[in-house]
Write a protein that holds these residues in place. Structure first.
Motif, PDB file in Angstrom:
ATOM      1  N   THR A 129       0.828  -1.201   0.000  1.00  0.00           N
ATOM      2  CA  THR A 129       0.000   0.000   0.000  1.00  0.00           C
ATOM      3  C   THR A 129       0.868   1.260   0.000  1.00  0.00           C
ATOM      4  O   THR A 129       1.957   1.258   0.549  1.00  0.00           O
ATOM      5  CB  THR A 129      -0.935   0.010   1.222  1.00  0.00           C
ATOM      6  OG1 THR A 129      -1.639   1.244   1.213  1.00  0.00           O
ATOM      7  CG2 THR A 129      -0.201  -0.143   2.530  1.00  0.00           C
ATOM      8  N   TYR A 130       0.375   2.312  -0.672  1.00  0.00           N
ATOM      9  CA  TYR A 130       1.091   3.594  -0.656  1.00  0.00           C
ATOM     10  C   TYR A 130       0.333   4.594   0.227  1.00  0.00           C
ATOM     11  O   TYR A 130       0.695   5.748   0.302  1.00  0.00           O
ATOM     12  CB  TYR A 130       1.174   4.207  -2.054  1.00  0.00           C
ATOM     13  CG  TYR A 130       1.548   3.259  -3.155  1.00  0.00           C
ATOM     14  CD1 TYR A 130       2.694   2.499  -3.090  1.00  0.00           C
ATOM     15  CD2 TYR A 130       0.751   3.167  -4.292  1.00  0.00           C
ATOM     16  CE1 TYR A 130       3.039   1.650  -4.134  1.00  0.00           C
ATOM     17  CE2 TYR A 130       1.097   2.323  -5.340  1.00  0.00           C
ATOM     18  CZ  TYR A 130       2.230   1.565  -5.251  1.00  0.00           C
ATOM     19  OH  TYR A 130       2.566   0.733  -6.290  1.00  0.00           O
ATOM     20  N   GLU A 131      -0.774   4.138   0.826  1.00  0.00           N
ATOM     21  CA  GLU A 131      -1.648   5.051   1.546  1.00  0.00           C
ATOM     22  C   GLU A 131      -0.986   5.634   2.789  1.00  0.00           C
ATOM     23  O   GLU A 131      -0.729   4.902   3.754  1.00  0.00           O
ATOM     24  CB  GLU A 131      -2.916   4.295   1.980  1.00  0.00           C
ATOM     25  CG  GLU A 131      -4.003   4.284   0.959  1.00  0.00           C
ATOM     26  CD  GLU A 131      -4.396   5.682   0.524  1.00  0.00           C
ATOM     27  OE1 GLU A 131      -4.405   6.604   1.367  1.00  0.00           O
ATOM     28  OE2 GLU A 131      -4.658   5.856  -0.671  1.00  0.00           O
ATOM     29  N   PRO A 132      -0.755   6.963   2.851  1.00  0.00           N
ATOM     30  CA  PRO A 132      -0.135   7.554   4.041  1.00  0.00           C
ATOM     31  C   PRO A 132      -0.926   7.239   5.306  1.00  0.00           C
ATOM     32  O   PRO A 132      -0.370   7.121   6.382  1.00  0.00           O
ATOM     33  CB  PRO A 132      -0.138   9.053   3.753  1.00  0.00           C
ATOM     34  CG  PRO A 132      -0.214   9.160   2.282  1.00  0.00           C
ATOM     35  CD  PRO A 132      -0.953   7.954   1.790  1.00  0.00           C
ATOM     36  N   ILE A 133      -2.237   7.036   5.143  1.00  0.00           N
ATOM     37  CA  ILE A 133      -3.068   6.752   6.313  1.00  0.00           C
ATOM     38  C   ILE A 133      -2.659   5.416   6.979  1.00  0.00           C
ATOM     39  O   ILE A 133      -2.873   5.195   8.163  1.00  0.00           O
ATOM     40  CB  ILE A 133      -4.567   6.775   5.916  1.00  0.00           C
ATOM     41  CG1 ILE A 133      -5.431   6.985   7.140  1.00  0.00           C
ATOM     42  CG2 ILE A 133      -4.999   5.539   5.177  1.00  0.00           C
ATOM     43  CD1 ILE A 133      -6.790   7.518   6.836  1.00  0.00           C
ATOM     44  N   LEU A 134      -2.025   4.534   6.204  1.00  0.00           N
ATOM     45  CA  LEU A 134      -1.503   3.279   6.772  1.00  0.00           C
ATOM     46  C   LEU A 134       0.014   3.359   6.977  1.00  0.00           C
ATOM     47  O   LEU A 134       0.542   2.895   7.982  1.00  0.00           O
ATOM     48  CB  LEU A 134      -1.799   2.120   5.824  1.00  0.00           C
ATOM     49  CG  LEU A 134      -3.197   1.526   5.908  1.00  0.00           C
ATOM     50  CD1 LEU A 134      -3.442   0.576   4.774  1.00  0.00           C
ATOM     51  CD2 LEU A 134      -3.373   0.802   7.243  1.00  0.00           C
ATOM     52  N   PHE A 189       4.478   0.769 -12.968  1.00  0.00           N
ATOM     53  CA  PHE A 189       5.329   1.861 -13.436  1.00  0.00           C
ATOM     54  C   PHE A 189       4.585   3.193 -13.527  1.00  0.00           C
ATOM     55  O   PHE A 189       5.092   4.243 -13.139  1.00  0.00           O
ATOM     56  CB  PHE A 189       5.878   1.467 -14.814  1.00  0.00           C
ATOM     57  CG  PHE A 189       6.844   2.439 -15.396  1.00  0.00           C
ATOM     58  CD1 PHE A 189       8.145   2.493 -14.945  1.00  0.00           C
ATOM     59  CD2 PHE A 189       6.463   3.304 -16.415  1.00  0.00           C
ATOM     60  CE1 PHE A 189       9.052   3.390 -15.483  1.00  0.00           C
ATOM     61  CE2 PHE A 189       7.359   4.206 -16.960  1.00  0.00           C
ATOM     62  CZ  PHE A 189       8.661   4.238 -16.497  1.00  0.00           C
ATOM     63  N   TRP A 190       3.340   3.136 -14.055  1.00  0.00           N
ATOM     64  CA  TRP A 190       2.601   4.383 -14.265  1.00  0.00           C
ATOM     65  C   TRP A 190       2.028   4.946 -12.979  1.00  0.00           C
ATOM     66  O   TRP A 190       1.704   6.130 -12.917  1.00  0.00           O
ATOM     67  CB  TRP A 190       1.478   4.151 -15.287  1.00  0.00           C
ATOM     68  CG  TRP A 190       2.039   3.915 -16.650  1.00  0.00           C
ATOM     69  CD1 TRP A 190       2.268   2.709 -17.235  1.00  0.00           C
ATOM     70  CD2 TRP A 190       2.503   4.895 -17.564  1.00  0.00           C
ATOM     71  NE1 TRP A 190       2.839   2.885 -18.469  1.00  0.00           N
ATOM     72  CE2 TRP A 190       2.992   4.211 -18.698  1.00  0.00           C
ATOM     73  CE3 TRP A 190       2.561   6.289 -17.546  1.00  0.00           C
ATOM     74  CZ2 TRP A 190       3.524   4.872 -19.792  1.00  0.00           C
ATOM     75  CZ3 TRP A 190       3.082   6.943 -18.646  1.00  0.00           C
ATOM     76  CH2 TRP A 190       3.556   6.244 -19.745  1.00  0.00           C
ATOM     77  N   ASP A 191       1.887   4.095 -11.934  1.00  0.00           N
ATOM     78  CA  ASP A 191       1.253   4.561 -10.687  1.00  0.00           C
ATOM     79  C   ASP A 191       1.992   5.756 -10.093  1.00  0.00           C
ATOM     80  O   ASP A 191       1.382   6.653  -9.524  1.00  0.00           O
ATOM     81  CB  ASP A 191       1.226   3.437  -9.629  1.00  0.00           C
ATOM     82  CG  ASP A 191       0.285   2.320 -10.028  1.00  0.00           C
ATOM     83  OD1 ASP A 191      -0.317   2.420 -11.110  1.00  0.00           O
ATOM     84  OD2 ASP A 191       0.167   1.351  -9.260  1.00  0.00           O
ATOM     85  N   ILE A 236      -3.060   4.307 -21.072  1.00  0.00           N
ATOM     86  CA  ILE A 236      -1.766   3.632 -20.967  1.00  0.00           C
ATOM     87  C   ILE A 236      -1.468   3.152 -19.536  1.00  0.00           C
ATOM     88  O   ILE A 236      -0.647   2.267 -19.329  1.00  0.00           O
ATOM     89  CB  ILE A 236      -0.640   4.558 -21.485  1.00  0.00           C
ATOM     90  CG1 ILE A 236       0.589   3.742 -21.881  1.00  0.00           C
ATOM     91  CG2 ILE A 236      -0.283   5.661 -20.504  1.00  0.00           C
ATOM     92  CD1 ILE A 236       1.568   4.469 -22.769  1.00  0.00           C
ATOM     93  N   ALA A 237      -2.162   3.742 -18.549  1.00  0.00           N
ATOM     94  CA  ALA A 237      -1.859   3.423 -17.151  1.00  0.00           C
ATOM     95  C   ALA A 237      -2.864   2.464 -16.528  1.00  0.00           C
ATOM     96  O   ALA A 237      -2.755   2.145 -15.339  1.00  0.00           O
ATOM     97  CB  ALA A 237      -1.832   4.718 -16.337  1.00  0.00           C
ATOM     98  N   ILE A 238      -3.829   1.974 -17.326  1.00  0.00           N
ATOM     99  CA  ILE A 238      -4.890   1.143 -16.723  1.00  0.00           C
ATOM    100  C   ILE A 238      -4.407  -0.294 -16.551  1.00  0.00           C
ATOM    101  O   ILE A 238      -4.076  -0.966 -17.529  1.00  0.00           O
ATOM    102  CB  ILE A 238      -6.171   1.197 -17.574  1.00  0.00           C
ATOM    103  CG1 ILE A 238      -6.664   2.645 -17.607  1.00  0.00           C
ATOM    104  CG2 ILE A 238      -7.236   0.270 -17.015  1.00  0.00           C
ATOM    105  CD1 ILE A 238      -7.866   2.865 -18.462  1.00  0.00           C
ATOM    106  N   GLY A 274       8.505   6.394 -11.753  1.00  0.00           N
ATOM    107  CA  GLY A 274       8.010   5.128 -12.301  1.00  0.00           C
ATOM    108  C   GLY A 274       8.676   3.945 -11.615  1.00  0.00           C
ATOM    109  O   GLY A 274       8.061   2.904 -11.423  1.00  0.00           O
ATOM    110  N   HIS A 275       9.936   4.106 -11.229  1.00  0.00           N
ATOM    111  CA  HIS A 275      10.648   3.003 -10.583  1.00  0.00           C
ATOM    112  C   HIS A 275      10.296   2.861  -9.103  1.00  0.00           C
ATOM    113  O   HIS A 275      10.426   1.779  -8.541  1.00  0.00           O
ATOM    114  CB  HIS A 275      12.164   3.205 -10.721  1.00  0.00           C
ATOM    115  CG  HIS A 275      12.651   2.897 -12.103  1.00  0.00           C
ATOM    116  ND1 HIS A 275      12.472   1.662 -12.688  1.00  0.00           N
ATOM    117  CD2 HIS A 275      13.295   3.651 -13.021  1.00  0.00           C
ATOM    118  CE1 HIS A 275      12.993   1.678 -13.900  1.00  0.00           C
ATOM    119  NE2 HIS A 275      13.485   2.867 -14.130  1.00  0.00           N
TER     120      HIS A 275
END
Ligand code: HEM
Length: 561
Positions: free
Chosen positions: A32-37, A159-161, A174-176, A272-273
């Motif tokens: 997860t990238y969620e700051p809340i976690l 990569f696109w996230d 392209i990011a889906i 992207g990395h």
């Protein structure tokens, strides 16, 4: 009620280390990238654990100064040990230790703009499959192309996230990552590039190509051909995507848009990395300003186009479903997102392909002359797109430039979802929850795929046997030396998520090259060292070109319209 027994000092420290390992396992599983976690687990938890150690310190602050570094050291050690351990699912694959340790290594390599060279060297050193990140493999193997990119291939990677702010709920095509959603969103793009739709774009492209050549002829030598081609490609894509709105060839980059587009690429590839970091940074207005400014501009253009009607059926017409053929009409957010994508995906790439081909022709006078002869033989049919599609040497030269220098040098990442149980990629196993890609630049220069002289510009290799042997008898005298593996030709990628604009790109490249070759002569400017083209070129996912100082003169035997 029994009073709580305080933990002994050892137990307290053990609890800190154990919690750090648990946090590692949690992130590994839930990614997860969620700051809340993220914040509670990495900052809040060690601060809470500090209470266990208060009895063994003079104050809470002193206890925190022990517990927080201990927690972080344990967390990082756990990550390092796991990534280097034989239990890691990718442990069997070779790769540099720094790549295996952290994705930051590639992120920093990519900042130098020479990632394509780095991957080529890695494959020379480690073989066909290299572990280029803790959870990422690079496959330089034609048998891997189908399983990774083909019809039953893998979904897009993360990569696109890191390049798209989370606030943008609607992602560009392209990011889906979800395959079903991608198929749904791809439908209007398919309509935008049918043969009939393409026919409708020809007049516009021809007009802009002639404007490019007129502008080049009006300049004083030397001309920076690369910049002019970039301006041309941007003006064409603006016409096609938004019904106009850009006049870079006439006015220069006065609003700094090309600059914005290019300068945002370096930070974009870094993010992207390390997508989680990108997501975090993109929340703050101070970061990736160029990228955001460009997106904002494209959104404004899209909204403007939506309020107007275009005199011709442009790409936007199809994305907007102005013909009313879609069962579910696209939302405004989807159309603006994809309109911006058209500019980004369509201008940088096509301009690189055309500039690379001009470069190779100037560097190879025999090939230049052969193309010129073919162009001159076409007579009045030269500007007919159907005729251009059948010109053997023109198409051979275009493909050869795309082979040696694909505008997207390393292709596009894919990731195998959790729960899929892993997948065979050729003869190699890719465990679930790992990413993979095929490095286009490396695989297209591999002598096992294109021989002889895989690193040389040799359009003749694309011609039928009789023609290539007649033109280059010394090089092609032994048919056993000839290898031409089209499975490994991937400039537009392959499969259901390949380049949606491939046919438009070919139309533009052919039209531009026919007009340029027919109407003018190009030569490197005095003092220009052709090696600089490769030195200056940067791989920031798309290619950032250097300058191409060129002397332009009108051709006396011009067949121009
Ligand atoms: C020589 C020129 C071009 C090259 C080499 C090129 C190459 C590529 C590549 C490698 C991808 C990634 C595909 C993947 O993820 O597997 C891509 C995606 C895409 N390109 Fe191009 N491209 C070019 C021109 C264009 C043009 C003119 C357009 C027109 C708008 C365009 C529109 C797109 C779109 C919409 C996608 C996303 C496709 C998807 O995810 O379904 N491209 N391109």
């Amino acid at each position: 009620m029994e009073a709580l027994v305080p933990l002994s000092q050892n137990e307290a420290l053990f609890a800190v280390v154990g919690s750090a390992i648990a946090v590692h396992i949690f992130f590994k599983k839930h990614e997860t990238y969620e700051p809340i976690l993220v914040l509670p687990l990495t900052v809040g938890l060690p601060l809470a654990l500090t209470t266990f150690c208060i009895p063994y310190a003079a104050s809470y602050v002193q206890a925190a100064l022990i517990v927080v570094p201990l927690f972080w050291t344990a967390l990082l050690t756990s990550i390092v040990i796991y990534r280097l351990s034989p239990w890691h699912p990718l442990a069997r694959y070779p790769g540099p230790i720094l790549c295996r340790l952290s994705q930051f290594h590639l992120a920093f390599i990519s900042l130098k703009g020479k990632q394509h060279i780095y991957f080529k060297k890695l494959h020379e050193q480690y073989g066909d499959v290299v572990r280029v990140g803790p959870n990422e493999l690079s496959f330089c193997d034609a048998n891997a192309v189908g399983p990774i990119l083909g019809n039953t291939g893998l979904p897009k990677g993360a990569f696109w996230d890191g390049r798209i702010p989370e606030a943008e709920v609607v992602k560009p095509l392209i990011a889906i990552r979800d395959k079903t959603e991608h198929t749904r969103r791809r439908r209007p793009w398919t309509r935008a590039f049918t043969t009939v739709a393409l026919k409708g774009y020809e007049e516009l492209v021809t007009k802009r190509v002639n404007q490019l050549v007129d502008s080049l002829l009006a300049q004083q030598n030397p001309v920076d051909l690369a910049t002019w081609i970039s301006y041309f490609a941007y003006d064409v894509m603006s016409d096609l995507a938004f019904g106009g709105g850009s006049e870079m060839m006439a006015e220069g980059d006065k609003s700094g848009l090309w600059h914005l587009l290019e300068s945002g690429q370096r930070s974009a590839i870094f993010m992207g990395h390390v997508p989680w970091l990108g997501r975090l940074f993109l929340r703050y207005p101070q970061f990736a300003g160029d990228l955001k400014a460009f997106r904002a501009h494209a959104r404004t253009r899209a909204l403007l186009r939506k309020q107007q009607t275009s005199p011709h059926k442009d790409i936007f017409h199809h994305l907007m479903d102005e013909d009313g053929v879609a069962t579910t009409p696209p939302t405004t957010a989807e159309v603006t997102s994809d309109g911006s994508l058209a500019i980004i995906a369509g201008s940088d790439t096509t301009s690189s392909a055309i500039a690379h081909l001009c470069y190779f022709l100037m560097a190879h006078p025999t090939a230049y002359k052969r193309l010129q002869e073919e162009v001159d033989e076409m007579g009045d049919n030269l500007y007919d797109a159907t005729t251009q599609a059948r010109m053997p040497y023109l198409n051979a030269a275009i493909n050869e430039a795309l082979r040696l220098l694909p505008p997207i040098l390393n292709g596009s990442q894919r990731k195998l979802e959790v729960g899929s149980g892993g997948r065979m990629i050729g003869s190699h196993f890719l465990p679930e929850d790992n990413s993979a890609f095929v490095p286009t630049y490396t695989i297209q220069r591999d002598p096992r795929n294109f021989s002889p002289l895989s690193d040389s510009f040799l359009p003749e290799r694309w011609l039928p046997a009789e023609q290539r042997e007649a033109l280059e008898p010394k090089i092609f005298s032994n048919p056993n030396d000839y290898i031409h593996n089209l499975t490994a030709f991937l400039p537009f990628s392959v499969g259901p998520e390949n380049c949606a604009g491939k046919n438009l790109a070919y139309l533009e490249m052919r039209m531009a090259m026919c007009t340029i070759i027919s109407r003018l002569d190009m030569k490197f400017a005095d003092g220009y060292d052709p090696k600089d083209w490769f030195v200056d070129m940067m791989d920031f996912f798309v290619t950032k070109k250097g300058v191409l100082p060129t002397n332009i003169t009108p051709r006396t035997s011009s067949k121009a319209l």
